[in-house]
Design a protein around this motif. Structure first.
Motif, PDB file in Angstrom:
ATOM      1  N   ARG A 166       7.737  -8.591   6.693  1.00  0.00           N
ATOM      2  CA  ARG A 166       7.189  -7.245   6.530  1.00  0.00           C
ATOM      3  C   ARG A 166       5.760  -7.321   6.012  1.00  0.00           C
ATOM      4  O   ARG A 166       5.401  -8.234   5.280  1.00  0.00           O
ATOM      5  N   ASP A 167       4.971  -6.331   6.384  1.00  0.00           N
ATOM      6  CA  ASP A 167       3.591  -6.261   5.903  1.00  0.00           C
ATOM      7  C   ASP A 167       3.341  -4.909   5.254  1.00  0.00           C
ATOM      8  O   ASP A 167       3.871  -3.888   5.705  1.00  0.00           O
ATOM      9  N   ALA A 168       2.532  -4.910   4.213  1.00  0.00           N
ATOM     10  CA  ALA A 168       2.130  -3.668   3.556  1.00  0.00           C
ATOM     11  C   ALA A 168       0.691  -3.362   3.928  1.00  0.00           C
ATOM     12  O   ALA A 168      -0.213  -4.127   3.603  1.00  0.00           O
ATOM     13  N   SER A 169       0.486  -2.263   4.647  1.00  0.00           N
ATOM     14  CA  SER A 169      -0.853  -1.829   5.031  1.00  0.00           C
ATOM     15  C   SER A 169      -0.900  -0.309   4.860  1.00  0.00           C
ATOM     16  O   SER A 169      -0.658   0.441   5.815  1.00  0.00           O
ATOM     17  N   PRO A 170      -1.173   0.151   3.642  1.00  0.00           N
ATOM     18  CA  PRO A 170      -1.020   1.573   3.334  1.00  0.00           C
ATOM     19  C   PRO A 170      -2.033   2.502   3.998  1.00  0.00           C
ATOM     20  O   PRO A 170      -1.774   3.701   4.118  1.00  0.00           O
TER      21      PRO A 170
END
Length: 246
Positions: A166-170
């Motif tokens: 998973r990646d966090a790219s807000p």
């Protein structure tokens, strides 16, 4: 006259066996000496893990017309001038009649820290190539045709490298192809794009489980990043340069 790919598949299997065998030998040597490094570092301090792949590359170079080229493997003669920095240390350099024929990097990654290492390898690969091509544009190597610039990556085939990530790219979405992609898939995309953007002549991705120490079994993810594409491109470049310079 066809290219000589020197039975690369068999030699690659030997290289894989040597990769895992050298890692284990280095780890045991440190334990016996009473000064083992923490974690996976114990297996990489020997500096010999990718030597089997270097031997394969040397066979390709010699078999396709540049047997008398200067092939540099020792640290003291592996630096090239950079543009954003004074010099860059490469893993293998081929020079013939004063011209840079090939510059090659060989890297590897085993678990468990695939995430941080992937980002580091990515930044290093992009920066290294951009620096070299800018230096080339500024004639750091003199006036000469474009050299072969290659990148070979060996990744452990393990649950941590195969699992979805998973990646966090807000603020903005990541590219669709990266969503949920494993680290092996991400390395494949990296290699494809390094070539597509002409940062490297070719980039190869090889995956292998630790149990391959006895068999040399390895896998490729895509035809574009496979070992055959790498050795064929290198053989073709070497043959062309041999014909031009001899």
């Amino acid at each position: 006259m066809g290219l000589d790919l020197v039975n690369y598949e068999a030699k690659a299997r030997e290289a894989v066996k040597a990769f895992w065998g050298n890692r284990e030998a280095a780890r045991k040597k440190q334990i016996e000496a009473g000064k083992a490094d923490q974690g996976e570092r114990a297996g990489v301090t020997s500096g010999k893990n990718m030597d089997g792949f270097i031997a394969l590359i040397l066979d390709i170079i010699r078999a396709n017309g540049l047997a008398h080229a200067e092939i540099h493997q020792k640290r003291a003669v592996l630096t090239l001038p950079g543009y954003f920095r004074p010099t860059k240390l490469w893993d293998l350099l081929v020079i013939h009649k004063g011209e840079l024929i090939a510059a090659i990097e060989l890297k590897s990654q085993v678990g468990p820290s695939f995430g941080n290492n992937f980002n580091n390898r990515t930044e290093e690969a992009i920066g290294t190539a951009h620096d070299l091509w800018t230096a080339y544009r500024e004639e750091a190597f003199g006036k000469q045709p474009r050299p072969f610039v290659g990148w070979v990556m060996m990744v452990e085939d393990a649950p941590g490298s195969r699992a979805a990530v998973r990646d966090a790219s807000p603020h903005f979405p990541v590219f669709e192809e990266f969503r949920g992609a494993s680290y092996i898939k991400r390395y494949d995309l990296l290699c494809q794009r390094l070539v597509k953007e002409q940062l490297y002549t070719t980039a190869a991705l090889i995956t292998s489980e630790r149990s391959a120490v006895s068999t040399g079994t390895y896998s490729e993810v895509s035809a574009m990043t496979g070992l055959k594409a790498f050795v064929a491109a290198l053989a073709g470049h070497v043959a062309a340069e041999a014909s031009r310079l001899e």
